[in-house]
Design a protein around this motif. Structure first.
Motif, PDB file in Angstrom:
ATOM      1  N   ALA A  13       0.816  -1.212   0.000  1.00 35.67           N
ATOM      2  CA  ALA A  13       0.000   0.000   0.000  1.00 35.67           C
ATOM      3  C   ALA A  13       0.856   1.272   0.000  1.00 35.67           C
ATOM      4  CB  ALA A  13      -0.922  -0.003   1.206  1.00 35.67           C
ATOM      5  N   ILE A  14       0.401   2.295  -0.703  1.00 30.73           N
ATOM      6  CA  ILE A  14       1.063   3.602  -0.644  1.00 30.73           C
ATOM      7  C   ILE A  14       0.022   4.620  -0.190  1.00 30.73           C
ATOM      8  CG2 ILE A  14       2.769   3.058  -2.408  1.00 30.73           C
ATOM      9  CD1 ILE A  14       1.112   4.650  -4.372  1.00 30.73           C
ATOM     10  N   PRO A  15       0.472   5.723   0.444  1.00 30.02           N
ATOM     11  CA  PRO A  15      -0.522   6.674   0.944  1.00 30.02           C
ATOM     12  C   PRO A  15      -1.243   7.380  -0.203  1.00 30.02           C
ATOM     13  CG  PRO A  15       1.691   7.535   1.228  1.00 30.02           C
ATOM     14  CD  PRO A  15       1.841   6.131   0.748  1.00 30.02           C
ATOM     15  N   LEU A  16      -2.517   7.712   0.017  1.00 30.94           N
ATOM     16  CA  LEU A  16      -3.328   8.347  -1.019  1.00 30.94           C
ATOM     17  C   LEU A  16      -2.790   9.713  -1.457  1.00 30.94           C
ATOM     18  CD1 LEU A  16      -7.114   7.698  -0.436  1.00 30.94           C
ATOM     19  CD2 LEU A  16      -5.982   7.995  -2.621  1.00 30.94           C
ATOM     20  N   SER A  17      -1.987  10.334  -0.582  1.00 29.54           N
ATOM     21  CA  SER A  17      -1.479  11.662  -0.936  1.00 29.54           C
ATOM     22  C   SER A  17      -0.601  11.637  -2.185  1.00 29.54           C
ATOM     23  CB  SER A  17      -0.663  12.228   0.232  1.00 29.54           C
ATOM     24  OG  SER A  17      -1.407  12.193   1.402  1.00 29.54           O
TER      25      SER A  17
ATOM     26  N   PRO B 290      -0.861   9.759  -5.114  1.00 33.56           N
ATOM     27  CA  PRO B 290      -1.636  10.038  -6.332  1.00 33.56           C
ATOM     28  C   PRO B 290      -2.347  11.387  -6.289  1.00 33.56           C
ATOM     29  CG  PRO B 290      -2.607   8.236  -5.067  1.00 33.56           C
ATOM     30  CD  PRO B 290      -1.283   8.519  -4.466  1.00 33.56           C
TER      31      PRO B 290
ATOM     32  N   LEU C 176      -0.387   3.559 -10.322  1.00 33.99           N
ATOM     33  CA  LEU C 176      -0.237   3.748  -8.878  1.00 33.99           C
ATOM     34  C   LEU C 176      -1.546   3.589  -8.128  1.00 33.99           C
ATOM     35  CD1 LEU C 176       2.137   6.773  -8.131  1.00 33.99           C
ATOM     36  CD2 LEU C 176       2.526   4.351  -7.729  1.00 33.99           C
ATOM     37  N   LEU C 177      -2.618   3.981  -8.793  1.00 32.61           N
ATOM     38  CA  LEU C 177      -3.918   4.097  -8.142  1.00 32.61           C
ATOM     39  C   LEU C 177      -4.329   2.873  -7.308  1.00 32.61           C
ATOM     40  CD1 LEU C 177      -5.497   6.634  -8.126  1.00 32.61           C
ATOM     41  CD2 LEU C 177      -6.863   5.795 -10.027  1.00 32.61           C
TER      42      LEU C 177
ATOM     43  N   TYR D 154      -8.319  -0.016   1.655  1.00 26.40           N
ATOM     44  CA  TYR D 154      -9.677   0.274   2.046  1.00 26.40           C
ATOM     45  C   TYR D 154     -10.698  -0.738   1.549  1.00 26.40           C
ATOM     46  CZ  TYR D 154      -7.486   4.731   2.950  1.00 26.40           C
ATOM     47  OH  TYR D 154      -6.647   5.711   3.403  1.00 26.40           O
ATOM     48  N   PHE D 155     -10.512  -1.249   0.387  1.00 28.22           N
ATOM     49  CA  PHE D 155     -11.555  -2.065  -0.215  1.00 28.22           C
ATOM     50  C   PHE D 155     -11.028  -3.429  -0.609  1.00 28.22           C
ATOM     51  CE2 PHE D 155     -11.281   2.205  -1.725  1.00 28.22           C
ATOM     52  CZ  PHE D 155     -12.397   2.788  -1.161  1.00 28.22           C
TER      53      PHE D 155
ATOM     54  N   PRO E 257     -14.119  -1.534  -9.738  1.00 29.67           N
ATOM     55  CA  PRO E 257     -14.901  -0.500 -10.437  1.00 29.67           C
ATOM     56  C   PRO E 257     -14.473   0.924 -10.084  1.00 29.67           C
ATOM     57  CG  PRO E 257     -16.221  -1.609  -8.762  1.00 29.67           C
ATOM     58  CD  PRO E 257     -14.967  -2.410  -8.921  1.00 29.67           C
ATOM     59  N   LEU E 258     -14.017   1.135  -8.842  1.00 34.54           N
ATOM     60  CA  LEU E 258     -13.576   2.479  -8.457  1.00 34.54           C
ATOM     61  C   LEU E 258     -12.383   2.931  -9.291  1.00 34.54           C
ATOM     62  CD1 LEU E 258     -13.596   3.014  -4.589  1.00 34.54           C
ATOM     63  CD2 LEU E 258     -14.636   4.407  -6.348  1.00 34.54           C
TER      64      LEU E 258
ATOM     65  N   LEU F  37      -5.404   2.603  -3.058  1.00 35.05           N
ATOM     66  CA  LEU F  37      -6.745   2.314  -2.555  1.00 35.05           C
ATOM     67  C   LEU F  37      -6.831   0.936  -1.900  1.00 35.05           C
ATOM     68  CD1 LEU F  37      -8.782   3.684  -5.595  1.00 35.05           C
ATOM     69  CD2 LEU F  37      -8.472   4.786  -3.382  1.00 35.05           C
TER      70      LEU F  37
END
Lengths: 305, 305, 305, 305, 305
Positions: free
Chosen positions: D43-47, D49, D224-225, D232-233, D239-240, D229
């Motif tokens: 995982a990478i932090p959302l900041s 992207p 990266l996306l 979390y899911f 789909p996101l 994410l």
């Protein structure tokens, strides 16, 4: 005119390879220091580079816009040169009455005007590239005219003056009427405007303090980046930082390349190609279907912009 | 015309050295207060400066854009002055028929017109810089004309009027035909437009409430910054705050410098250099290859924009 | 023309003092409610106003841009009026041949044209401000002409028509040749264009639904703000919310002030000052160095934009 | 001219179906790897992207703007072609005096000019699409003229030259006065400008390095996306990620489609439809109410832009 | 021309009432599902809509800009129509010499020209609104001219042609000299340009794929929103989501309304009002102070843009 070939990846990343290597080494050193000596307090919150990233993005967008505008204005001016060269030749050929006078002399006169207009385009292109504007003109205009132009600092302006002298002569001979002389002179003024606009773009550098400042801010942003990401990753941080840094570095490089459209670079305005097309079109008006070979082609046909 | 020399770092940061020192001391005081007295509740969440940072970035981008547009418009107008000066001289030389009349008188007339056009460029540049427009004109135009111009508040306008009078005289003498007079007058109108546009940029300040407001918002943002970062760092906060503050301060400074392109600053439009180039080009049309030395050069050649 | 005096802080914040007081009271109430009744669930995450803040910033930047463009276009049009007034007078003085005819009559005719041009500028400025365009014109044009203009809804248009009638008369008398009449008429067309452009800006309000909508979104954003910050601070929240709200409120106010450049506000286009400068320049062309005192000055010289 | 029909969803998403499928599979693989092997450190932090998302958004906005400007400029040029074709025909019909001379010959002459102008529009449209400019012209102009045009690389330019020759002939016959010839020639110059501007847009590709770079940055962002994410899911991540990726991919595709307005795509400038409208209007001026059927219509009427 | 009345809130929110109701119900359903069945995993992090919000904001800013530009260009074109109608009438009245010839006939001729120009404005306005361009023209021009115009697909173009024919007649009668005819014809060309530009805006839809795509992205963003906020609030989430959604929905609606400035909507260009002002001004030039009542007014005076 422009070729839509693919640009090799190598070419693009070649422009920033040293910067990328530096960023990679720098990040690596920080990661190692952090892991070895367990320096927790080295980390900074990600919000700090995020604030800077927003400002920086807007500045780079501003910079890209201005650079693109310069490049597109240069292209538009050369488009206008194409149009005015064609209009000038059409007017020279259709205004001058060739029936009532000595047809031989008039034909020679008209051909001289049209060929000098072709020469003007090549001369302007070479002057803007910082080369000798007189090079290769002798195949288009007479030696006497080349010698005349040599006395001027600005060769294309000398050719426009010769145009104007010929128009005065044609008016005096009665080949042109008074309206036609003035109309042709207005076409000359438009060509003179185009020349001056090119010189303006060539001679006005993008505000140096702006570009310098954007450069600093970007480097500072890149220097901060590893500290902001250090909490989350280990060695995988290196490619991440390199990727983000590469994004910013490339945008700056692109802007720098676009902003000087007459600087003899691959992303240059293709002035020689455009001049050759003008030569082809104008010579066809004279029923001359001979074109010089593309030996003297100084445009880089490999890369396009 | 413009030199692309490197600008020393000292020059750039010299512009904001007092602001930076203040920010450093201010941040230091807050850090010390926080550490000494352990005031946890002083911290504010980073999101607050982030919201303000976005608004501020957009406002600074807006400001930079308008300032750049003013600077570029000023440069474009002087480019048009170059073009119209050349066209005017070309028309004066090629419209007036020199064979049928007293050649001596006509030569003198044409030279007077061209030299007065050179004088017009210098006079406009000096007026825009708030200097006396008549300074140094006597080497280009006669004493009687300098005396005439002295009666006007606007020296370049007086010179345009003298141009117009000479055209009327030439029409009456039959040296110009009716179309040629009107065409030359249209060139005068373009020069008159260029002059008025320069005056407009010079006399219209950037909306003062806008710049004042952006200034306040930025300072408030900088004042908040140390509180937002206080949780994370100790003394290392000082350089961080200084760096972010410097970024915003510099952008504002750059915009202020660009927005007044006729204010005798290093980032000025190089009007004297442009006028000298016009002098060189126009004199070569008269076969005069003598140029005055660059004593009177008031452009700063050290820094470029 | 415009003065660069400092604008007192009081003036700037005076524009939003009621809004700021309301925001302060509102925030205070929420803070007290929160502390008293310990309503934890009142808080909302900061990300919600951040999303809205980004949209709002872009909308305000869009709005500022359009407002600035209207203001700058108004200023540019009045710059063009200066230029065309000067060109018109130059043409009137230099086109009309004063030697071959009754000099007295021609002198009077030329002076009438130039003075009417000055009157046109004042009349246009007053019409745009919604005042009577005929006020004070009798010191520049004859009573008969004022009476003629009174029959028109649009006073400046009536003056242009009188210009055109005089040109017809001059052509008939042989004072102007056919080409010169047409050229002067083109200058009239440019003045007519400038007049129509001013009317367009004056009469076209900025899309009301847009401004209304931006206003709502901003107020909603400000209403949300205290809930988002409530977790972090106690009473110190009040100045923070006020400061952020003031930032947004001021940008909107600035845009509203710039967007109507002919509305008799301090940030107005300085039409009376410009007209007086035109009067000075045009009268100097007539060798008339008398200027009326600045009694009728309706420009606000205290504040500048 | 353009139809406002609904565009089927299938058409829009059809453009990016392969990209979307790839993104879906890629995200799926990562989710499965993560769930199976419990790789938390992926995982990478959302900041991360988010920073890239801001830069990317600005770049895509910049790109969309430039593409839209190219498309709108192309449409504006063809609007000018409509206007100038009408003005040209109006001038041909109203300048040439038909009473004093052999009416039959003049009628034929005028009709020839107007029909050739219609032919010019079709020829220009076909040249810009890379087809043979001479196709189908024989129903509008004589065989001799088609043969003449065939000798030129640039068919529309050949037709303009024939226009200019006819004007010279009409001046000589006394059908036009000197002033009218020059005015008609200025209309020809405007048509010549419009032609050259179309060629400029056609031949100047959008800076390839820019588009390539934006393309890379976007793909990297999409790669990266899923990592950002993943915390979390579970499967709902697919789909996101696809939805966010689709948003960015579509903007890029739209820009690519708009930026080449003469490339024979559905979003093309509707040159054939415009030419047919010009034909209808110009023929009505000649009292000819016959229109060819829409067999040769190469515009795609199904999709509109 | 335009009224600055207040727009009722009901009007603004009436435009999006169905969308808002849908969003409210949708959010409610999700909140209830979440509370009832305790579906924790339904929540998504707020960063996801934040990334999309930034892209969306930029796209909506881009869209608003283009829509505003179309609206403002439409308004500018009608401003130019005002200017050129006035210039045309001034030229007709001041160019034609009324002393040397039969004054009665010339007066009638001049009045016919000016009244036809008024008719042209009304006819253009009605054509652009898709109504019959000939409606109500018989009070301004003769039946014979209405009948002539009826034969054309484009009524305003037919009127311009009648203008041109009258100019030819006036030249032949000697009422106009050659320069004056050409100058008047140039004014006709400008009117022809204005007409073509209006048609261009009317007939060129905003790139449909763009608007469709922005619409989708926005709806997707709104669908995600409740999931992102679900962790924080209970029922209070409904008004929050509605408010944010309303912000985005309204911006899109405003853009859609501005982008078609000739579509018979309240935010329309006020063509009938402008035409009536032209009628008032032009009739005053003819000393005719009678104006038709505002029965035929098809502008909506209640709402302004």
């Amino acid at each position: 005119m422009l070729l839509k070939k693919n640009i090799p990846l190598k070419y693009i990343f070649g422009k920033i390879k040293y910067e990328i290597a530096l960023v990679a080494i720098y990040t690596l050193v920080i990661v190692i220091l952090h892991d070895r000596f367990n320096l927790k307090h080295m980390a900074i919150p990600l919000s700090v580079p995020m604030i800077m990233g927003t400002v920086l993005s807007l500045l780079l967008a501003f910079r890209s816009n201005q650079a693109y505008d310069r490049w597109w204005e240069a292209r538009t001016i050369w488009g206008a040169i194409v149009n005015d060269s064609r209009s000038f030749s059409r007017q020279v050929l259709s205004f001058i009455d060739d029936a009532a006078y000595d047809s031989e002399e008039i034909n020679h006169f008209r051909e001289r005007m049209v060929r000098r207009q072709i020469a003007w385009c090549y001369a302007l292109g070479q002057s803007l590239r910082g080369l000798d504007g007189k090079d290769g003109l002798d195949r288009l205009i007479s030696k006497r005219e080349v010698a005349h132009a040599a006395k001027y600092a600005n060769v294309p302006m000398a050719l426009l003056e010769l145009h104007a002298r010929d128009l005065k002569y044609a008016l005096k001979q009665g080949w042109l009427n008074e309206f036609q002389q003035v109309t042709l002179d207005q076409t000359l003024s438009r060509l003179c405007d185009a020349m001056g606009k090119c010189e303006r773009i060539k001679n006005t550098v993008f505000p140096a303090t702006y570009s310098l400042y954007i450069h600093f801010a970007m480097n500072f942003f890149i220097l901060l980046l590893p500290f902001a990401l250090i909490e989350y990753f280990g060695l995988i941080e290196v490619p991440l930082v390199v990727a983000i840094a590469a994004a910013f570095l490339l945008i700056e490089k692109m802007a720098i390349h676009l902003q000087d459209p007459f600087d003899n670079k691959p992303t240059d305005t293709p002035m020689t190609t455009i001049s050759r097309n003008i030569e082809r079109d104008l010579k066809q008006m004279l029923n001359d279907h001979h074109l010089p070979e593309t030996v003297a082609n100084t445009d880089h046909q490999f890369y396009v912009m």
